[in-house]
Scaffold this motif. Structure first.
Motif, PDB file in Angstrom:
ATOM      1  N   UNK A   1     -21.745  21.490  33.860  1.00 30.00           N
ATOM      2  CA  UNK A   1     -22.006  20.316  33.015  1.00 30.00           C
ATOM      3  C   UNK A   1     -21.430  20.483  31.608  1.00 30.00           C
ATOM      4  N   UNK A   2     -20.641  21.537  31.408  1.00 25.88           N
ATOM      5  CA  UNK A   2     -19.898  21.652  30.151  1.00 25.88           C
ATOM      6  C   UNK A   2     -20.678  22.239  29.001  1.00 25.88           C
ATOM      7  N   UNK A   3     -21.730  23.025  29.287  1.00 24.33           N
ATOM      8  CA  UNK A   3     -22.395  23.752  28.203  1.00 24.33           C
ATOM      9  C   UNK A   3     -21.358  24.656  27.532  1.00 24.33           C
ATOM     10  N   UNK A   4     -21.460  24.777  26.226  1.00 26.73           N
ATOM     11  CA  UNK A   4     -20.415  25.473  25.478  1.00 26.73           C
ATOM     12  C   UNK A   4     -20.523  26.990  25.539  1.00 26.73           C
ATOM     13  N   UNK A   5     -21.742  27.511  25.525  1.00 29.78           N
ATOM     14  CA  UNK A   5     -21.894  28.962  25.417  1.00 29.78           C
ATOM     15  C   UNK A   5     -23.218  29.397  26.014  1.00 29.78           C
ATOM     16  N   UNK A   6     -23.302  30.683  26.340  1.00 31.04           N
ATOM     17  CA  UNK A   6     -24.570  31.290  26.714  1.00 31.04           C
ATOM     18  C   UNK A   6     -24.824  32.470  25.791  1.00 31.04           C
ATOM     19  N   UNK A   7     -26.096  32.686  25.467  1.00 30.22           N
ATOM     20  CA  UNK A   7     -26.515  33.785  24.605  1.00 30.22           C
ATOM     21  C   UNK A   7     -27.126  34.855  25.502  1.00 30.22           C
ATOM     22  N   UNK A   8     -26.606  36.081  25.424  1.00 31.36           N
ATOM     23  CA  UNK A   8     -26.843  37.087  26.454  1.00 31.36           C
ATOM     24  C   UNK A   8     -27.424  38.366  25.865  1.00 31.36           C
ATOM     25  N   UNK A   9     -28.372  38.964  26.592  1.00 35.95           N
ATOM     26  CA  UNK A   9     -28.847  40.321  26.275  1.00 35.95           C
ATOM     27  C   UNK A   9     -28.392  41.324  27.328  1.00 35.95           C
ATOM     28  N   UNK A  10     -28.628  41.024  28.603  1.00 33.89           N
ATOM     29  CA  UNK A  10     -28.334  41.959  29.686  1.00 33.89           C
ATOM     30  C   UNK A  10     -26.828  42.023  29.928  1.00 33.89           C
ATOM     31  N   UNK A  11     -26.292  43.226  29.998  1.00 36.23           N
ATOM     32  CA  UNK A  11     -24.858  43.381  30.219  1.00 36.23           C
ATOM     33  C   UNK A  11     -24.420  42.817  31.559  1.00 36.23           C
ATOM     34  N   UNK A  12     -25.318  42.773  32.545  1.00 42.24           N
ATOM     35  CA  UNK A  12     -24.968  42.195  33.834  1.00 42.24           C
ATOM     36  C   UNK A  12     -24.624  40.720  33.701  1.00 42.24           C
ATOM     37  N   UNK A  13     -25.352  40.012  32.846  1.00 38.39           N
ATOM     38  CA  UNK A  13     -25.107  38.583  32.667  1.00 38.39           C
ATOM     39  C   UNK A  13     -23.715  38.366  32.076  1.00 38.39           C
ATOM     40  N   UNK A  14     -23.365  39.165  31.080  1.00 43.46           N
ATOM     41  CA  UNK A  14     -22.033  39.003  30.480  1.00 43.46           C
ATOM     42  C   UNK A  14     -20.941  39.350  31.479  1.00 43.46           C
ATOM     43  N   UNK A  15     -21.167  40.379  32.300  1.00 43.32           N
ATOM     44  CA  UNK A  15     -20.167  40.789  33.287  1.00 43.32           C
ATOM     45  C   UNK A  15     -19.966  39.701  34.335  1.00 43.32           C
ATOM     46  N   UNK A  16     -21.046  39.177  34.871  1.00 44.68           N
ATOM     47  CA  UNK A  16     -20.960  38.137  35.907  1.00 44.68           C
ATOM     48  C   UNK A  16     -20.362  36.860  35.339  1.00 44.68           C
ATOM     49  N   UNK A  17     -20.816  36.470  34.147  1.00 44.02           N
ATOM     50  CA  UNK A  17     -20.303  35.244  33.551  1.00 44.02           C
ATOM     51  C   UNK A  17     -18.808  35.354  33.252  1.00 44.02           C
ATOM     52  N   UNK A  18     -18.384  36.490  32.732  1.00 40.32           N
ATOM     53  CA  UNK A  18     -16.966  36.656  32.396  1.00 40.32           C
ATOM     54  C   UNK A  18     -16.086  36.564  33.633  1.00 40.32           C
ATOM     55  N   UNK A  19     -16.575  37.048  34.771  1.00 44.84           N
ATOM     56  CA  UNK A  19     -15.757  37.056  35.985  1.00 44.84           C
ATOM     57  C   UNK A  19     -15.830  35.747  36.761  1.00 44.84           C
TER      58      UNK A  19
END
Length: 810
Positions: A105-123
Motif C-alpha cells: 500500500x506504499x508505506x514509506x518506511x519501517x522502523x526496526x529493532x530486530x536485525x532479522x526484520x531489516x534482513x528480511x525487508x531488505x531482501x
C-alpha cells in the motif's frame, strides 16, 4: 582563537542550505495521526497490532492503515510503520505477511529493532526504507557505519547524544539520515538496554509491554530518603531544534504514541511554527504554543543530554506524572472550595492540580488533582473565567488541599483544546494502483503484474456483437474496470488492445458479461496477492545462508562451551558490572576472566569513544598472540569494531546478552558478519526471570527463539548456518538499567556533580551527603548504593558516570 571557538562554522554554513527537517510525529491512533497531519507534521509513525513497541497504544488495523495512507497520499505526507520489537521464529511468517501488505500500500518506511526484520525487508521488500529504531542504541560512528552496511537509510539516534556529538557524527556520515528526538518522555535507561520490566514483572519492553519500572517509588536503604529515584523529566527542546536543523539533522521526532490527539496536535503545532517562522515567532507566541502542548501532557521539562554529555537535571524525584502548566496562586482555602487568583483562563471541567511545597522532604508530596465542576466569580457561577480574575473553585467531597504556603496551582487540562473525533469511515480506503493490459480477441483477457514474477491473467468468455449505437469500446471497458469495488487494488492505467476483427466503435458486449468479467478479475487479483505473500513466506528458509566456515576442531567441544552459560564467570573483576572498562585508555588484562581457555573481553553496549575502545581492544589482543580471547559483542557498533580484529587469529567472538537473538535470521546474520564466532546467547528475556513465580530455565544450550534444541543438538553442534546457542544460566543478574544519567548527580545531588554540590553547600547537597561522606567532598566517579522497592532490593553502581542498577537476591 576565534577560529578554534567556531570550528563548526564551515559545516554549519553548509547545513544552512539543507531543507528544513521533517517533523516526525506519533500516531498512536487514527485520530492522533490525523491530528498530526492537520497540525503540520511531515511524517507520522504508527504501529500495527503486532510487532509494535507500544503494544498498549490503540495502534492500527490494516483498514485503518489504508485510510491514513489515503490521507497521506492526498496531502503529500509520509507514513512510517514501527516494526520495532524483538521477533521470534514462530512469528516470521506473520511478519512477512505484514511487511508485504505494508509495502503493497506504499508505506514509506519501517522502523526496526530486530536485525532479522531489516534482513528480511531488505531482501524481500526493497521498496521499504529501513529506519534503525532508537531501540538499537546507535550512538557512535561505528554504529552508524554498521547501520549503513546493514541497509539502513536512516538512524534514530540515541537520546543521550549531545548537540556537539551530533554535529561531529553528521560530518562523518553524510550517507545516513539522522533522526533525533526533540520532545516527550525519556527513558532513564539507554533505549533498548532496559531489562527491568521483564526482570520484575515478566513483561518485556522489547516486546512493547514496558511496565515503566523507572517511574516507580524507591527508597534509599542508606539514607532513608525516598521518591521516584529514576523518573526522568520530559524532553522539550523548543527553539533548540533550530540548532539541530542547522546541523543537518533530517527529521525531528516527537515521542507520544500513548498520548492524546490533543497532545500530538499542539506539540506538532509548536515545532511547526518554530521551524517555519524561526526569529519571526515571538517569545510570547512560543510560550502560548508551548503552554497548549503542556496542558495536553507534560512532566517537568529538561533539555536532557542536548547541552551536556552527562545530562542536565534529568530526574524528578517527586512527581512521575502529568505536570501541566501554571494556572495561578491560592488566595484562601475554605472547607469546600479554594479561591484562586488566575494567571490564565479557565473553564468548567478543566483539570486542576494542587502541588505541595517541596522545599523540604517531609510531608505529603503527591499532588491533588480534580476537575473544575463549579466556578464562582464575583459572587455568581460562571462557565469561564479570565486571567487576572479571582475565582472560587468547588472541591470534590472529602478533598482537603494543603494549607501551608508555597502550594503550586497547575492547569492540567483545558476543554477548549479538545479536538472532535473524526468519523473514520468517511475517509476512503487506500487502494493499490496497478496497470492493466486488456485484450479482446475471441475472449476478453485482463492482465496485471503484482510483483516481479507474480503476473495475474484472467480470460473470460464473452459474447461479441455489432454495436447498434456507435461508441469507443476502449472508453467503455476502462469505465467498467475502474470500478474495483472492495478490492485492494484500483487501476492506475488501462491499455486496451483490439484483436477481435471489429472496429473499436462497432463492438458490443452485454454489460452483465463485462461486469461478471470485472468481478472475476478483481477476485482473482486479491487471491493472487494473498498467494504471493504466502510464497514469500515459503521463500524465507532460502534466506538463511551458511556463515563463514570455522575450521574443524577450532571451536571448543560442547562440554567446554557450556561453561560460558554461567554469564557471571565471563564478567571481569568483581562481577558487579558484567562488561570491561577502559582504565586510562586501556583494557586491564589482569582483570579479565578466563573461561574454557579463553580470556573474556565482554564489551559494554555503550562506547561513546569507539575509536579509543577499538585501539584498546586491538592493543590487548595483539600484545598476547599466544592467548585466545573471546570478545563479547553487545551492540551493532561492535560489528565494525570486530573488523579491526579480523586478521587476529587469536581473537574469537561471542554474541553477548544485550544483543537479542530471538530467531534464526538474526543468528545467521551475525554468524556471517563476525569472524570466528564461538557462540551466541539466546534472547535473555525469553527465559523466566528469577523474580517471577514459575519454573526456572534449565542451564545449558538453547535453540534460537527460546525453543528446546533440536534432537541431539549441543552447543558444539549448531543447526546448519547458525552459531552454537547458549542460554544464560539462572543466577545471573543483568543490569536492569544502564544509564548515562549518573545516579549520584541526578538523584542524590539534584542535578549537580557531587563536588559541585559540596562546593555550593546548599541544603540538597547537605541532605544528600548522608548517602555517604565520600560523595560530599569530591567525586570519585564510583558510587555503590542500595535501594529498595517493597520487598525487592537493588544495587546502584556508578562507574565513570555510567549507572548500572541490578537486583539483589535476598
Amino acid at each position: 582563537m576565534v577560529l578554534a571557538e567556531r570550528a563548526d562554522l564551515p559545516y554549519t554554513a553548509a547545513a544552512m542550505s539543507r531543507p528544513t527537517p521533517e517533523i516526525y510525529a506519533p500516531g498512536g491512533s487514527f485520530h492522533s495521526a490525523l491530528a498530526a497531519f492537520d497540525a503540520g507534521a511531515d511524517t507520522v509513525y504508527l504501529g500495527l497490532a503486532e510487532f509494535s513497541a507500544r503494544k498498549a497504544a490503540a495502534n492500527f488495523s490494516f483498514d485503518q492503515l489504508r485510510r491514513i495512507r489515503s490521507v497521506a497520499a492526498d496531502r503529500g505526507k509520509r507514513i512510517a510503520v514501527t516494526v520495532n520489537t524483538v521477533v521470534r521464529d514462530a512469528e516470521i511468517g506473520r511478519l512477512v505477511d505484514a511487511l508485504g501488505r505494508i509495502e503493497a500500500i506504499g508505506v514509506d518506511a519501517i522502523v526496526v529493532q530486530d536485525l532479522a526484520v531489516s534482513e528480511i525487508a531488505a531482501r524481500l521488500f526493497p521498496r521499504l526504507e529501513l529506519h534503525a529504531s532508537t531501540q538499537m542504541a546507535i550512538h557512535n560512528s561505528a554504529g552508524l557505519t554498521a547501520a549503513a552496511s546493514l541497509g539502513f537509510r536512516r538512524v534514530v539516534l540515541a537520546r543521550e547524544l549531545p548537540l556537539i556529538s551530533i554535529r561531529r557524527l553528521r560530518a562523518e556520515h553524510p550517507e545516513v539520515e539522522f533522526e533525533v528526538f526533540i520532545h516527550g518522555a525519556l527513558c532513564y535507561s539507554f533505549s533498548g538496554l532496559c531489562l527491568a520490566s521483564w526482570a520484575l514483572t515478566g513483561r518485556s519492553g522489547n516486546r512493547g509491554e514496558c511496565a515503566q519500572i523507572c517511574r516507580g517509588h524507591f527508597e534509599s536503604r542508606e539514607s532513608g530518603e525516598a521518591g521516584h529515584l529514576f523518573s526522568a523529566r520530559d524532553l522539550a527542546l523548543r527553539r533548540s531544534v533550530l540548532d539541530l536543523a542547522d546541523a543537518g539533522v533530517d527529521a525531528l521526532k516527537i515521542e507520544g504514541r500513548m498520548k492524546s490527539p490533543e497532545y500530538v496536535y499542539h506539540t506538532v503545532r509548536l515545532y511547526r511554527e518554530i521551524l517555519d517562522r524561526r526569529d519571526e515567532l515571538s517569545h510570547d507566541q512560543e510560550r502560548e504554543l508551548a503552554r497548549r502542548s503542556t496542558l495536553a501532557f507534560a512532566r517537568e521539562s529538561t533539555s536532557a543530554y542536548f547541552g551536556s554529555p552527562s545530562g542536565e537535571r534529568l530526574v524528578d524525584r517527586y512527581h512521575d506524572g502529568h505536570w501541566g502548566a501554571p494556572l495561578g496562586s491560592i488566595v484562601t482555602v475554605g472547607r469546600d472550595d479554594v479561591t484562586l487568583l488566575l494567571d490564565h483562563d479557565i473553564s468548567l471541567r478543566d483539570g486542576i492540580g494542587l502541588f505541595p511545597d517541596l522545599s523540604g522532604t517531609a510531608g505529603e508530596t503527591e499532588p491533588l488533582r480534580f476537575s473544575a465542576r463549579r466556578i464562582r466569580c464575583a459572587g455568581r457561577s460562571v462557565t469561564r473565567a479570565s486571567a487576572g480574575e479571582t475565582v472560587s473553585i468547588e472541591l470534590p467531597p472529602g478533598m482537603r488541599p494543603p494549607r501551608g504556603p508555597g502550594c503550586e496551582v497547575r492547569h492540567l487540562s483545558s476543554r477548549e483544546l479538545d479536538l472532535t473525533a473524526p468519523n473514520e469511515a468517511a475517509f476512503p480506503l487506500y487502494r493499490i494502483p496497478i496497470k492493466l493490459d486488456v485484450e479482446l480477441s475471441q475472449n476478453l483477457t485482463v492482465r496485471a503484474s503484482l510483483a516481479p514474477g507474480c503476473v495475474v491473467t484472467t480470460s473470460h468468455d464473452v459474447t461479441i456483437d455489432d454495436a447498434k449505437v456507435r461508441r469507443p469500446f476502449a472508453d467503455l471497458i476502462r469505465s467498467v474496470l475502474s470500478e474495483s469495488g472492495e478490492s485492494l487494488f484500483r487501476p492506475e492505467s488501462i491499455v486496451f488492445t483490439n484483436n477481435c476483427g471489429r472496429s473499436d466503435d462497432a463492438i458490443f458486449i452485454p454489460p452483465s458479461e463485462l461486469k461478471r468479467a470485472k468481478n472475476e478479475f478483481y477476485r482473482v487479483l486479491d487471491e493472487s496477492f494473498e498467494r504471493c505473500t504466502t510464497d514469500r513466506v515459503a521463500d524465507i528458509p532460502a534466506l538463511l545462508a551458511p556463515p563463514q566456515p570455522t575450521a574443524a576442531g577450532d571451536r571448543p567441544d560442547a562440554a567446554r562451551l557450556s561453561a560460558f552459560g554461567d554469564r557471571d564467570s565471563v564478567s571481569p573483576g568483581n562481577r558487579v558490572i558484567p562488561f570491561v572498562s577502559l582504565v586510562r585508555g586501556a583494557i586491564d588484562r589482569t582483570a579479565l576472566a578466563v573461561v574454557a581457555g579463553y580470556t573474556c573481553v565482554p564489551l559494554p553496549p555503550v562506547m561513546l569513544d569507539d575509536v579509543a575502545w577499538t585501539r584498546a581492544l586491538v592493543d590487548v589482543v595483539t600484545s598476547a598472540p599466544d592467548v585466545r580471547f573471546a570478545v563479547g559483542v553487545a551492540n551493532v557498533a561492535h560489528l565494525v569494531v570486530a573488523e579491526a580484529l579480523r586478521a587476529c587469529e587469536n581473537a574469537w567472538f561471542f554474541v553477548d546478552f544485550p544483543i537479542y537473538v530471538a530467531n534464526r535470521h538474526t543468528a545467521e546474520l551475525l554468524a556471517r558478519r563476525l569472524p570466528r564466532l564461538l557462540f551466541a546467547y539466546s534472547w535473555i528475556e525469553e527465559a523466566e526471570p528469577s523474580s517471577i513465580p514459575g519454573p526456572a530455565p534449565a542451564p545449558g544450550p538453547a535453540a534460537v527463539g527460546g525453543a528446546a534444541p533440536r534432537d541431539g543438538a549441543s552447543p558444539g553442534d549448531p543447526s546448519p548456518g547458525l552459531p552454537p546457542m547458549l542460554r544464560v544460566q539462572p543466577g545471573f543478574s543483568p543490569p536492569l538499567f544502564l544509564s548515562l544519567g549518573c545516579y549520584a548527580k541526578h538523584t542524590l545531588f539534584a542535578g549537580l556533580c557531587p563536588d559541585e554540590a559540596a562546593r555550593r553547600r546548599d541544603p540538597t547537597a547537605l541532605s544528600a551527603s548522608r548517602a555517604g561522606s565520600r560523595a560530599a567532598s569530591t567525586c570519585p566517579r564510583y558510587f555503590d548504593h542500595e535501594i529498595s522497592q517493597r520487598a525487592n532490593r537493588y544495587r546502584v553502581v556508578v562507574r565513570d558516570c555510567v549507572t548500572y542498577v541490578t537486583k539483589v537476591e535476598v
